[in-house]
Design a protein around this motif. Sequence first.
Motif, PDB file in Angstrom:
ATOM      1  N   ALA A 160       0.827  -1.212   0.000  1.00 51.92           N
ATOM      2  CA  ALA A 160       0.000   0.000   0.000  1.00 51.92           C
ATOM      3  C   ALA A 160       0.861   1.261   0.000  1.00 51.92           C
ATOM      4  O   ALA A 160       0.586   2.222  -0.742  1.00 51.92           O
ATOM      5  CB  ALA A 160      -0.931  -0.010   1.204  1.00 51.92           C
ATOM      6  N   LEU A 161       1.894   1.273   0.824  1.00 52.89           N
ATOM      7  CA  LEU A 161       2.787   2.429   0.871  1.00 52.89           C
ATOM      8  C   LEU A 161       3.473   2.644  -0.473  1.00 52.89           C
ATOM      9  O   LEU A 161       3.587   3.773  -0.963  1.00 52.89           O
ATOM     10  CB  LEU A 161       3.817   2.250   1.982  1.00 52.89           C
ATOM     11  N   ASP A 172      -5.566   0.200   7.116  1.00 50.31           N
ATOM     12  CA  ASP A 172      -4.948  -1.081   7.478  1.00 50.31           C
ATOM     13  C   ASP A 172      -5.989  -1.885   8.250  1.00 50.31           C
ATOM     14  O   ASP A 172      -6.125  -1.743   9.457  1.00 50.31           O
ATOM     15  CB  ASP A 172      -3.701  -0.815   8.330  1.00 50.31           C
ATOM     16  N   GLU A 173      -6.703  -2.737   7.529  1.00 51.16           N
ATOM     17  CA  GLU A 173      -7.744  -3.576   8.132  1.00 51.16           C
ATOM     18  C   GLU A 173      -7.251  -5.012   8.323  1.00 51.16           C
ATOM     19  O   GLU A 173      -8.054  -5.948   8.351  1.00 51.16           O
ATOM     20  CB  GLU A 173      -9.013  -3.559   7.268  1.00 51.16           C
ATOM     21  N   LEU A 193      -6.958  -0.307   0.552  1.00 53.97           N
ATOM     22  CA  LEU A 193      -7.393  -1.113   1.691  1.00 53.97           C
ATOM     23  C   LEU A 193      -6.490  -2.328   1.825  1.00 53.97           C
ATOM     24  O   LEU A 193      -6.232  -3.035   0.837  1.00 53.97           O
ATOM     25  CB  LEU A 193      -8.835  -1.565   1.493  1.00 53.97           C
ATOM     26  N   CYS A 194      -6.033  -2.608   3.043  1.00 53.99           N
ATOM     27  CA  CYS A 194      -5.169  -3.756   3.314  1.00 53.99           C
ATOM     28  C   CYS A 194      -5.931  -4.775   4.155  1.00 53.99           C
ATOM     29  O   CYS A 194      -6.531  -4.414   5.173  1.00 53.99           O
ATOM     30  CB  CYS A 194      -3.930  -3.320   4.094  1.00 53.99           C
ATOM     31  N   VAL A 216      -4.211  -9.164   0.792  1.00 60.69           N
ATOM     32  CA  VAL A 216      -4.691  -8.426  -0.365  1.00 60.69           C
ATOM     33  C   VAL A 216      -4.535  -6.936  -0.092  1.00 60.69           C
ATOM     34  O   VAL A 216      -4.815  -6.467   1.019  1.00 60.69           O
ATOM     35  CB  VAL A 216      -6.168  -8.776  -0.647  1.00 60.69           C
ATOM     36  N   THR A 217      -4.098  -6.210  -1.100  1.00 60.91           N
ATOM     37  CA  THR A 217      -4.151  -4.756  -1.094  1.00 60.91           C
ATOM     38  C   THR A 217      -5.082  -4.344  -2.221  1.00 60.91           C
ATOM     39  O   THR A 217      -4.829  -4.660  -3.383  1.00 60.91           O
ATOM     40  CB  THR A 217      -2.758  -4.139  -1.322  1.00 60.91           C
ATOM     41  N   MET A 218      -6.181  -3.687  -1.869  1.00 66.25           N
ATOM     42  CA  MET A 218      -7.151  -3.235  -2.862  1.00 66.25           C
ATOM     43  C   MET A 218      -6.943  -1.749  -3.132  1.00 66.25           C
ATOM     44  O   MET A 218      -6.651  -0.981  -2.210  1.00 66.25           O
ATOM     45  CB  MET A 218      -8.576  -3.499  -2.384  1.00 66.25           C
ATOM     46  N   ALA A 219      -7.094  -1.366  -4.393  1.00 66.11           N
ATOM     47  CA  ALA A 219      -6.853   0.024  -4.777  1.00 66.11           C
ATOM     48  C   ALA A 219      -7.923   0.494  -5.750  1.00 66.11           C
ATOM     49  O   ALA A 219      -8.620  -0.301  -6.385  1.00 66.11           O
ATOM     50  CB  ALA A 219      -5.470   0.158  -5.417  1.00 66.11           C
TER      51      ALA A 219
END
Length: 427
Positions: free
Chosen positions: A114-115, A235-236, A260-261, A275-278
């Motif tokens: 995400a970063l 960060d979920e 969203l992580c 998962v990282t959603m974008a």
Amino acid sequence: MSVHSSPVWHPFTQHALEPEMRKAVRTEGATIFDADGNAILDGISSWWVITHGHRYPPIMEAIRKASESLDQVIFAEFTHEPAEALARALVGVAPQGLTRVFYSDSGSTCVEVALKMALGHFHNQGIDRRRIAVLEDGYHGDTIGTMSAGERGVFNAPYDPLLFSVERLPFPGPSPEQEQETLDSFEKLCREGGMAALLVEPLVLGAGGMRFYRAEVLRELHRIARAHGVLVIFDEVMTGWGRTGTRLACEQAGVAPDILCTSKGLTGGAIPLAVTMATEEIFASHLSTDRRKTFFHSSSFTANPIACAAGLANMEVWRNEPVQQRIDALGRAHDERLERFRADERFANIRRIGTIAAMDLVFPGGGYLAECGPKLRAFFRSRHLLVRPLGNVLYLMTPYCVTEAELDRFYDGIEEGVTHVLKEFAR
């Protein structure tokens, strides 16, 4: 000093002080069975990952079935149906606007992703935004990027030369004045310019001491970020999959992040996957005929088909079973049992959100390294309860299948354990 026969180096373990590890031989429901025949109740979901229960049958069956046709497949050259189906399912339930799914292996890596997405988003557009804002006392993982974004202290002091600087906002609570200070601090940082992203654990700081803050604060942080073109990363990893009472904590604030992580409960805790959603906008900023704008991140086990099948099975459990009712009932059961501690002066800040219950033991020199922590953990071990206090912070985060009788064992154990340990320190 303890002498250990095993060559294994365990996480967050001081082997000079800890006893030999118990050997787990079987798991089921809320219980871990060891090689000595003991049944240990899992009060922390094996580090917050197990949601429906250990070895939940639909998820284990999906793992078995997937292994009959696929093992790891390079994800830079191929796709496969478990990854495609899970991605479609996630987009279907995610906050609005999250259309792209990037797979990785763990909570730390999906936040690291995400970063990198956030910084790459601005870099690829030629926009000079590099600053990251976080909440103080936050925890986002143990890779270099996530340690940089987390709270600094004894955990990462040896690695300080490797870490980059971030902007830290004061924790928003519990008073309205403290909430406003957080919001004012973030507004000021945004006005200074160069801010790329806000990274927060929504509603609950987990490893930071199970500290809760209001959904209204999260909503206002989101509004400020939007006003200044700052990306919002939620960060979920811990807060997702029902822990705070809803599938995602951010649902309670009614806001959607740009990134969203999620990990831990993504597969019901059965097998590692993250998962990282974008948003489409972030994906588009990396989409180019210029290969230098490629999103350069991967791991060998990206989108493991067996793990993706487990994640898809977890989605089916949420769709077909009364998961929300179980979560709501567990929250009510915690509330009933927490009442006995509210008049007890040995405890402070009795709190509960969703399926997370926590309280602070009034003890000199609190914090993660408080001396009461290891003593309490040893007592719980003697009672065949898996409870790991965060220093003087006692908390429970059980699988959703825990029974009321099992909850009683935990709360009785907490009361007995605190009485025992405080007497020991009083000597």
